[in-house]
Write a protein that holds these residues in place. Structure first.
Motif, PDB file in Angstrom:
ATOM      1  N   GLU A  21       0.874  -1.315  -0.087  1.00 39.14           N
ATOM      2  CA  GLU A  21       0.133  -0.326   0.480  1.00 39.14           C
ATOM      3  C   GLU A  21       0.138   1.394   0.314  1.00 39.14           C
ATOM      4  O   GLU A  21       0.231   2.290  -0.308  1.00 39.14           O
ATOM      5  N   SER A  22       1.670   1.689   1.142  1.00 40.42           N
ATOM      6  CA  SER A  22       2.541   2.293   0.728  1.00 40.42           C
ATOM      7  C   SER A  22       3.716   2.211  -0.995  1.00 40.42           C
ATOM      8  O   SER A  22       3.619   3.529  -0.101  1.00 40.42           O
ATOM      9  N   GLU A  69       4.414   6.144  -0.992  1.00 39.35           N
ATOM     10  CA  GLU A  69       5.829   6.751  -0.013  1.00 39.35           C
ATOM     11  C   GLU A  69       7.480   5.637   0.016  1.00 39.35           C
ATOM     12  O   GLU A  69       8.215   6.199   0.647  1.00 39.35           O
ATOM     13  N   LYS A 111       0.530   4.601  -2.722  1.00 41.96           N
ATOM     14  CA  LYS A 111       0.711   5.599  -2.433  1.00 41.96           C
ATOM     15  C   LYS A 111       1.788   6.573  -2.605  1.00 41.96           C
ATOM     16  O   LYS A 111       1.451   7.688  -2.019  1.00 41.96           O
ATOM     17  N   LYS A 126       3.201   1.288  -9.359  1.00 44.97           N
ATOM     18  CA  LYS A 126       1.800   0.943  -8.641  1.00 44.97           C
ATOM     19  C   LYS A 126       1.339   0.448  -9.486  1.00 44.97           C
ATOM     20  O   LYS A 126      -0.255  -0.362  -8.851  1.00 44.97           O
TER      21      LYS A 126
END
Length: 379
Positions: free
Chosen positions: A296-297, A302, A300, A349
């Motif tokens: 998930e990071s 990150e 995003k 992504k």
């Protein structure tokens, strides 16, 4: 601990040592750090390209010569929550060929007591993860004396079969060496051969701390304009939840560092937001052993790249090695091949979104369970 500039002849430039967060994260500076970039060799590009696609096959290829007779297995569940996931995967694997399975929870400071419980339960095989034999030597020796083979994963011990009563290590330093080489090569290519890497690790755990040397060796081989240094996280800091603060302090003391290499995915939670708050969002974050939070990071923005390592597949590898012992098919060379599970790089992504719904990370090649079952004569 000295920051290392990686020359083709292995020369080291050392500088003044600066330590931040006493006993938590230490670093040192050198005259220049990164040198403005160099050449990304074709060898680096080829190595990275080799791991850009998800593998489709398990590493084991030899079928069993017979169906294994019924056995019982005890799995020592370590204190980390991820070990429960491993227990579930191993249970599914061994029960697929009709074996009995027992999970025994180990105290955080006494892994050996759980091993002794398994011995007392008179099972046929004992398995555990994350603990080197030296940390529970007495219990390990007792298992050997009782004729109970031991199977490991995520430790530094090398199986020798009957010689040391260790019959598997499904993710050992051999695996760490390969994964570190791949991820460091990704950094070299991504940075244009202008990387200064902080390698976040826990010195007490060889499968994490070994990444420090592996990164150095890869830079020595491929990038004489890159640099690396360890970011050592103590167990006290880890246990108190201070890892992120230690990393931020390290980066503030070492502004030349532009990549963080996380030897373990669980170093990451909250790191992306902390970097942004500290004005360090330009530092790229990569790592090994991602689970859902780390995937998930990446989605995003990150974090930047992860080596997808298959936990479920690793446990099926342990089951496979047990079955080979039960049928007389166990072979050290085959075990060593199986010790390096299939991996790939997740760095977009789109790739992250494809596995984002898998709460425990990428489990392994598509159909890996059926591939094992075919080797076991179950399909």
């Amino acid at each position: 601990m000295n920051l290392k500039r990686h020359r083709k002849l292995g020369l080291l430039l050392t500088g003044a040592v600066v330590c931040s967060l006493s006993m938590a994260a230490c670093s040192s500076s050198t005259n220049g750090g990164r040198s403005g970039g160099g050449e990304v060799t074709q060898d680096v590009k080829d190595l990275v390209a080799e791991y850009q696609e998800a593998p489709t096959e398990i590493t084991q290829t030899e079928p069993l010569t017979a169906a294994p007779e019924k056995k019982s297995v005890a799995f020592i569940v370590c204190a980390d929550p991820t070990c429960t996931v491993l227990a579930d995967a191993l249970e599914e694997a061994v029960t697929s060929f009709g074996w009995d399975f027992t999970a025994i929870n180990a105290p955080a400071t006494d892994f050996g007591s759980a091993v002794q419980q398994a011995i007392d339960a008179d099972v046929d095989y004992i398995a555990g993860t994350g603990s080197d034999v030296a940390t529970f030597q007495n219990a390990f020796d007792a298992a050997a004396d009782a004729g109970l083979p031991y199977y490991s994963c995520y430790s530094s011990d090398v199986p020798e079969g009957e010689e040391n009563n260790l019959f598997a290590n499904c993710y050992d330093l051999t695996a760490v060496d390969e994964y570190s080489r791949v991820l460091t090569s990704w950094i070299i290519e991504d940075s244009g051969a202008d990387a200064s890497i902080g390698v976040v690790n826990i010195p007490e755990f060889p499968t994490l701390s070994n990444a420090v040397e592996d990164v150095e060796n890869t830079l020595d081989e491929f990038c004489d304009t890159c640099a690396s240094q360890p970011v050592d996280i103590s167990l006290d800091v880890l246990g108190s939840g201070g890892t992120t603060n230690a990393i931020i302090s390290f980066l503030q003391s070492n502004p030349d560092v532009n990549y963080l290499y996380l030897a373990f995915g669980n170093f990451e939670p909250g790191l992306g937001q902390a970097l942004k708050s500290a004005g360090l969002e330009d530092v790229k974050v990569v790592g090994v052993q991602p689970q859902q939070a780390q995937i998930e990071s990446l989605i995003k923005g990150e974090t930047d790249a992860w080596i997808a390592t298959p936990q479920e597949n690793a446990m099926w590898t342990l089951a496979d090695q047990m079955a080979r012992h039960a049928t007389g098919d166990w072979d050290k060379a085959q075990e060593r091949t199986a010790a390096v599970p299939p991996i790939y790089i997740v760095d977009t992504k789109e790739e992250a979104e494809a596995i984002a719904d898998l709460k425990d990370g990428w489990p392994g090649p598509d159909g890996f369970k059926d591939q094992y079952k075919a080797l076991w004569g179950l399909s």
